[in-house]
Each structure stands twice: as C-alpha cells, then as structure tokens.
Design a protein around this motif. Structure first.
Motif, mmCIF file in Angstrom:
data_model
loop_
_atom_site.group_PDB
_atom_site.id
_atom_site.type_symbol
_atom_site.label_atom_id
_atom_site.label_comp_id
_atom_site.label_asym_id
_atom_site.label_seq_id
_atom_site.Cartn_x
_atom_site.Cartn_y
_atom_site.Cartn_z
ATOM 1 N N ILE A 91 0.835 -1.210 0.000
ATOM 2 C CA ILE A 91 0.000 0.000 0.000
ATOM 3 C C ILE A 91 0.867 1.256 0.000
ATOM 4 C CG2 ILE A 91 -1.630 1.340 1.405
ATOM 5 C CD1 ILE A 91 -2.833 -1.381 2.292
ATOM 6 N N LYS A 92 1.962 1.203 0.716
ATOM 7 C CA LYS A 92 2.869 2.357 0.817
ATOM 8 C C LYS A 92 3.392 2.764 -0.553
ATOM 9 C CE LYS A 92 6.717 4.058 3.621
ATOM 10 N NZ LYS A 92 7.729 3.690 4.641
ATOM 11 N N ASP A 93 3.536 1.788 -1.467
ATOM 12 C CA ASP A 93 4.015 2.084 -2.814
ATOM 13 C C ASP A 93 2.909 2.593 -3.730
ATOM 14 O OD1 ASP A 93 6.629 1.384 -2.310
ATOM 15 O OD2 ASP A 93 6.352 -0.710 -2.885
ATOM 16 N N ILE A 94 1.661 2.408 -3.322
ATOM 17 C CA ILE A 94 0.538 2.775 -4.182
ATOM 18 C C ILE A 94 0.026 4.181 -3.876
ATOM 19 C CG2 ILE A 94 -1.838 2.185 -4.832
ATOM 20 C CD1 ILE A 94 -1.181 -0.724 -4.215
ATOM 21 N N VAL A 95 -0.135 4.495 -2.590
ATOM 22 C CA VAL A 95 -0.722 5.780 -2.198
ATOM 23 C C VAL A 95 0.378 6.766 -1.820
ATOM 24 C CG1 VAL A 95 -2.778 4.598 -1.369
ATOM 25 C CG2 VAL A 95 -0.974 5.160 0.254
ATOM 26 N N SER A 96 0.000 8.032 -1.663
ATOM 27 C CA SER A 96 0.972 9.053 -1.264
ATOM 28 C C SER A 96 1.404 8.827 0.189
ATOM 29 C CB SER A 96 0.359 10.451 -1.397
ATOM 30 O OG SER A 96 -0.652 10.651 -0.428
ATOM 31 N N GLU A 97 2.538 9.418 0.535
ATOM 32 C CA GLU A 97 3.055 9.248 1.899
ATOM 33 C C GLU A 97 2.095 9.831 2.928
ATOM 34 O OE1 GLU A 97 7.002 10.375 4.597
ATOM 35 O OE2 GLU A 97 6.961 10.828 2.449
ATOM 36 N N VAL A 98 1.494 10.987 2.595
ATOM 37 C CA VAL A 98 0.552 11.617 3.515
ATOM 38 C C VAL A 98 -0.661 10.717 3.733
ATOM 39 C CG1 VAL A 98 -1.043 13.547 3.820
ATOM 40 C CG2 VAL A 98 1.264 13.967 2.966
ATOM 41 N N ALA A 99 -1.213 10.182 2.636
ATOM 42 C CA ALA A 99 -2.374 9.296 2.750
ATOM 43 C C ALA A 99 -2.021 8.026 3.531
ATOM 44 C CB ALA A 99 -2.893 8.927 1.365
ATOM 45 N N TYR A 100 -0.835 7.507 3.309
ATOM 46 C CA TYR A 100 -0.410 6.289 4.012
ATOM 47 C C TYR A 100 -0.352 6.524 5.515
ATOM 48 C CZ TYR A 100 2.643 2.517 5.608
ATOM 49 O OH TYR A 100 3.171 1.446 6.296
ATOM 50 N N ARG A 101 0.269 7.642 5.917
ATOM 51 C CA ARG A 101 0.403 7.928 7.347
ATOM 52 C C ARG A 101 -0.956 8.226 7.978
ATOM 53 N NH1 ARG A 101 4.841 11.432 5.986
ATOM 54 N NH2 ARG A 101 3.496 13.189 6.483
ATOM 55 N N THR A 102 -1.818 8.916 7.223
ATOM 56 C CA THR A 102 -3.095 9.366 7.786
ATOM 57 C C THR A 102 -4.131 8.253 7.848
ATOM 58 O OG1 THR A 102 -2.686 11.584 6.911
ATOM 59 C CG2 THR A 102 -4.947 11.059 7.568
ATOM 60 N N TRP A 103 -4.214 7.430 6.791
ATOM 61 C CA TRP A 103 -5.340 6.504 6.672
ATOM 62 C C TRP A 103 -4.997 5.024 6.823
ATOM 63 C CZ3 TRP A 103 -9.516 9.025 7.389
ATOM 64 C CH2 TRP A 103 -9.608 10.362 6.978
ATOM 65 N N PHE A 104 -3.721 4.666 6.793
ATOM 66 C CA PHE A 104 -3.383 3.247 6.881
ATOM 67 C C PHE A 104 -2.577 2.882 8.138
ATOM 68 C CE2 PHE A 104 -4.354 3.980 2.440
ATOM 69 C CZ PHE A 104 -5.194 2.918 2.160
ATOM 70 N N LEU A 105 -1.670 3.758 8.545
ATOM 71 C CA LEU A 105 -0.911 3.455 9.767
ATOM 72 C C LEU A 105 -1.794 3.340 11.010
ATOM 73 C CD1 LEU A 105 2.498 5.363 9.573
ATOM 74 C CD2 LEU A 105 2.034 2.929 9.317
ATOM 75 N N PRO A 106 -2.888 4.148 11.140
ATOM 76 C CA PRO A 106 -3.737 4.009 12.341
ATOM 77 C C PRO A 106 -4.560 2.718 12.380
ATOM 78 C CG PRO A 106 -3.968 6.203 11.369
ATOM 79 C CD PRO A 106 -3.257 5.358 10.366
ATOM 80 N N ILE A 107 -4.630 1.978 11.279
ATOM 81 C CA ILE A 107 -5.420 0.744 11.251
ATOM 82 C C ILE A 107 -4.768 -0.315 12.140
ATOM 83 C CG2 ILE A 107 -6.175 -1.186 9.794
ATOM 84 C CD1 ILE A 107 -6.420 0.814 7.486
ATOM 85 N N VAL A 108 -5.594 -0.984 12.941
ATOM 86 C CA VAL A 108 -5.098 -2.049 13.821
ATOM 87 C C VAL A 108 -5.673 -3.392 13.357
ATOM 88 C CG1 VAL A 108 -5.021 -2.938 16.183
ATOM 89 C CG2 VAL A 108 -4.986 -0.448 15.769
ATOM 90 N N PRO A 109 -4.819 -4.367 12.968
ATOM 91 C CA PRO A 109 -5.335 -5.688 12.596
ATOM 92 C C PRO A 109 -5.825 -6.426 13.847
ATOM 93 C CG PRO A 109 -2.936 -5.695 12.596
ATOM 94 C CD PRO A 109 -3.356 -4.274 12.850
ATOM 95 N N ILE A 110 -7.038 -6.958 13.789
ATOM 96 C CA ILE A 110 -7.658 -7.591 14.962
ATOM 97 C C ILE A 110 -7.628 -9.116 14.888
ATOM 98 C CG2 ILE A 110 -9.797 -7.828 16.277
ATOM 99 C CD1 ILE A 110 -8.439 -5.148 16.623
ATOM 100 N N SER A 111 -8.079 -9.663 13.770
ATOM 101 C CA SER A 111 -8.152 -11.131 13.685
ATOM 102 C C SER A 111 -8.247 -11.580 12.241
ATOM 103 C CB SER A 111 -9.357 -11.651 14.463
ATOM 104 O OG SER A 111 -10.566 -11.178 13.871
ATOM 105 N N TYR A 112 -7.968 -12.859 12.032
ATOM 106 C CA TYR A 112 -8.121 -13.471 10.719
ATOM 107 C C TYR A 112 -8.611 -14.902 10.923
ATOM 108 C CZ TYR A 112 -7.029 -15.109 5.979
ATOM 109 O OH TYR A 112 -7.103 -15.647 4.715
ATOM 110 N N GLU A 113 -9.912 -15.097 10.758
ATOM 111 C CA GLU A 113 -10.521 -16.407 10.992
ATOM 112 C C GLU A 113 -11.491 -16.730 9.871
ATOM 113 O OE1 GLU A 113 -12.422 -16.088 14.754
ATOM 114 O OE2 GLU A 113 -10.540 -15.980 15.905
#
Length: 467
Positions: free
Chosen positions: A16-38
């Motif tokens: 994702i970091k290679d696809i979106v801008s650095e600002v968008a990556y820091r603002t909208w993707f870094l705050p995401i917390v992975p919870i589970s995968y079932e």
C-alpha cells in the motif's frame, strides 16, 4: 512468535505504501489495527465512523486488491469501528463494500499492470484505464495551466483533427498533468463513444513490452496499440535508457500519427531537457503542441481548496484557507493531502480546524520551501557568501575547481527551487546552456548521495535560503 495475520498485514502495508501518497499512508493506513483473521475473514479496527467512511469511499479498492494479493483468494475484509457515544467507548463491526476482496478473480484486471494486451484485437469489455473522478470540471483553471486545459478540451472535442497532435504536457510532479490526461480521455469517450481510448503509464507500457518479448507476442502487442484512436502515455521520461522500448514506441507513434489518431503525453520536463531519449523520438514529441503546467499560483490554490472543501460538505474559516494557500505552494497533491490530514486530525482528536491546527499539520506533512520571492541573484549571493567567493568569478570563464563547484551548486539550487527554464538558469549563471545546467544538477545530486560532508554543506545552504 508473531501471529501470521500480523505478518501478512505488514506485507500488505508495504504494498500500500508504494501505491498511495506518503501523507495518505500515514493518515489513513498506519492508524489501522489488525484484529483477527478467521475463516478467511480479516478484521481491522479503525478509530472512528468518519475514518471507516473515508476508507470505503476512497481506498476500499486499494485494500481489497492488496489483501487478495497477500492473503489469497476468498479473503473477506471486515471493519471494527470504534464508537464514541455518551463518553463511553465501544465498537461495531461493518463489512467492507462487496465483502470479498476480489469477487471474480478470472475477470479482474490488476490496475497496476494495465489492460490485457496480448489476446489479439480489443475485447468487447476493453478497459480504458481512465479514472472517472478526474474530469475536466474538477481540473480548475488558472494562469499556470490555462493553455494546457484549453488545448486538452480542443483535443478531446476533435481527437486527431487539430494541430495539437501530439499534445505534450510537462511540469513538476503534482501539478495536475495526470489529472488532465484522464480528463481528456473521459471527455473524448463522452463525445466520441466509438473511439478506442487508452491511458497508460510509461512504466506499465515498458512492462507490457518486456512481457510481450518474453512470451513472443510482440505482434499482438503492436496490433493492440496500433488499433487505438487515442493513446495517452503518462511520464514518457521513464522510457529514458530503454532503447528497445523507445524504438517500439517510435513505430507505434508513427503509425498512429499517420492514421490521424491522437497522441497525448506527459513528462516532468520539456522534451529539449530529456537526456537519454532517441533524437528521432524527441523530434516527434515536438511536432504538435508542447505546453507546461506550472506550479499553481495562490489564486488557483485557494480556488482548489474552496472547491474541495465544498465537495466534502465542510466549512473552513477564510483565514484557514488563506493560510494553507499561502504556505502549501509546491503542488496540488500537497494541498489535497493537507486537507485530508486536517480533517483526520480534527475528527480523531476532536479539535476545531483553525490556524493553529493548520500550522501543525503543514509542518508535519509538507516540506518547507523557500519563499516565492527567491531569485537566482539571492541564491548566488547566499552560495558565494558561504564559500567566501566573489560573485563576479561565477560569470568568468575560469575552470578552477572551487569556482566550477560553486557554479554547479547555484545551478542545482536554482533548478530545485525556482520555476524557471534551464536555459534561463544557464544564461544567468555564467552564460551556460541548458545541458550544462542539467549536468551540474545531476553532479551535485550524486555528490550529495555519496559525500556526507558535502551533504551537510548543501543542507546548510538550503536552510539559509528558507530564511
């Protein structure tokens, strides 16, 4: 040991970091917390409903494509949204749009690879690769882009029938070249639905050509491109050094042009400044209209901000808009990134959008640039004073090492920070030509990368220019 889904999420973030801008990556993707995968359901936690809605509106396809690539076929994206009501925190789950990351893997096309081009003639469901949000109506006109915009409209109205063929757009990153290309393509499709229009980046074109050579399907590749009515090639300067690809594009260009088909291309510099491109191809790039899209002036920056704020249904104080327009000067992408960050900070931190918040966000997201009043004369004075050298020596024919070095540094800084042509820089700094300026810029850039002491000197000089 780290759970497997966390490792997979980290791999997803790298993509994702290679696809979106650095600002968008820091603002909208870094705050995401992975919870589970079932049971193939991947749940991520986001900090607010606004955050969830923004991801769904603007980045759900990026998420879905990336998760399919990393987690595998059948993965389902699910959001866990933090709710803030009556002072008590809680969460609520929402499925992503369409649920599955990729619903039909057989018919899906990876947007980063472009359309399938090796299966003979154009398929019925041919994808033009045009982004529907980049319309001519959202490409706001100002003095910096007026000629380019008007030429783009003319081309779209009568593709291949005007003297603007090819239409060559150039300018710094983020000034709107790609937006205008999509707008031209969309307008052409609306007015001439029978036309076969394709938008493709030079990097994608290069990968497609390499793949065609490897699979021995070059004839299909050429047949596809020569069957187009409008070819829009973004970032043609990326073909520098790729001789075989340049040669192939040269023949495609000739064929389309002779048939009266329309060509539109973009570059980060004027054709005369592209070193490493075949001369016969450069000559053809200059056959039609070559026009620059310059950095937006303050009036255009304010217009873009106001329209963007209105489209989001928001209200900003006039002094905040004026402050952003005054301090975010480099390109449109930075303006949009600043707005996104302001909205995110306001919602997540429950803060009013005011001058203080704007100042904080701009400091974090936009690189400081010298004042617009900066001139070559000021750069010469700052650099000469730093190296204790008389300014008159810069304009002398002397080839002494220290004088040449200072002259090259002045040319480098002028190219980095001033919106003027290379020919103008060369003329002012010692009566040199544009090739000398470009060589000097590259020499200083390379020296900065390998010499720590030299890099420190350059950082000091650039700090002085910003004062």
């Amino acid at each position: 040991m780290q759970p497997n889904y966390l490792s997979l999420w980290n791999k997803s973030l790298e993509i994702i970091k290679d696809i979106v801008s650095e600002v968008a990556y820091r603002t909208w993707f870094l705050p995401i917390v992975p919870i589970s995968y079932e049971d193939k359901k991947f749940t991520i936690q986001v900090p607010s409903e606004f955050f969830y809605e923004y991801l769904e509106k603007n980045y759900v396809n990026v998420l879905k494509m990336t998760l399919f690539r990393v987690f595998g076929e059948g993965v389902i994206l699910n959001y866990r949204v933090v709710m803030e009501k009556s002072g008590k925190n809680g969460t609520i789950d929402y499925p992503a749009t369409n649920g599955h990351a990729v619903l039909n893997t057989q018919s899906s096309i990876d947007l980063r690879k472009g359309p399938r081009v090796y299966e003979g003639y154009l398929p019925q469901d041919f994808d033009c690769q045009l982004n529907s949000k980049y319309t001519i109506d959202t490409f706001f006109e100002g003095m910096s882009n007026k000629l380019a915009r008007r030429a783009g409209e003319t081309v779209a109205d009568n593709p291949g029938k005007t003297t603007f063929n090819p239409l060559m757009l150039y300018g710094h990153s983020g000034v709107g070249k790609t937006h205008l290309c999509h707008a031209i393509g969309l307008r052409t499709r609306a007015l001439h639905p029978e036309k076969k229009v394709l938008f493709v980046s030079a990097n994608v074109f290069q990968r497609q050509y390499t793949d065609a050579v490897r699979k021995n399907t070059t004839n299909d590749f050429l047949m596809f491109y020569q069957s187009l009515d409008v070819l829009i090639l973004d970032d043609i300067h990326e073909l520098v050094g790729k001789q075989q690809t340049q040669n192939t594009f040269f023949h495609i260009f000739n064929n389309l042009h002779q048939l009266g088909k329309q060509l539109v291309m973009t570059s980060d510099k004027a054709p005369v400044e592209i070193l490493g491109m075949e001369e016969r191809l450069l000559t053809r790039l200059k056959w039609g209209l070559t026009t620059e899209i310059a950095r937006p002036d303050k009036a255009l920056r304010k217009k873009i901000l106001q329209k963007k704020i209105e489209s989001e249904g928001l209200v900003f104080k006039e002094d905040v808009i004026d402050y952003i327009a005054e301090h975010v000067t480099d390109n449109i992408r930075d303006l949009e990134g600043t707005l996104v960050s302001l909205m995110a900070h306001s919602v997540i931190n429950n803060r009013e959008i005011d001058i203080a918040l704007a100042r904080q966000v701009i400091k974090q997201t936009v690189s400081a640039k010298p004042a617009e009043s900066l001139s070559i004369e000021k750069i010469q004075k700052v650099v000469c004073d730093y190296f204790h050298l008389e300014q008159e020596l810069i304009h002398s024919p002397s080839r002494k090492r220290e004088i040449v070095m200072v002259r090259q540094i002045i040319m480098y800084l002028a190219k980095e920070y001033l919106h003027v042509s290379l020919s103008y820089i060369g003329k002012v700094v010692g009566g040199k030509n544009h090739a000398t300026v470009l060589y000097s810029h590259n020499a200083v850039k390379n020296q900065k990368e390998i010499d720590k002491a030299f890099r420190f000197k350059m950082d000091t000089l650039e700090d002085s220019l910003k004062k």
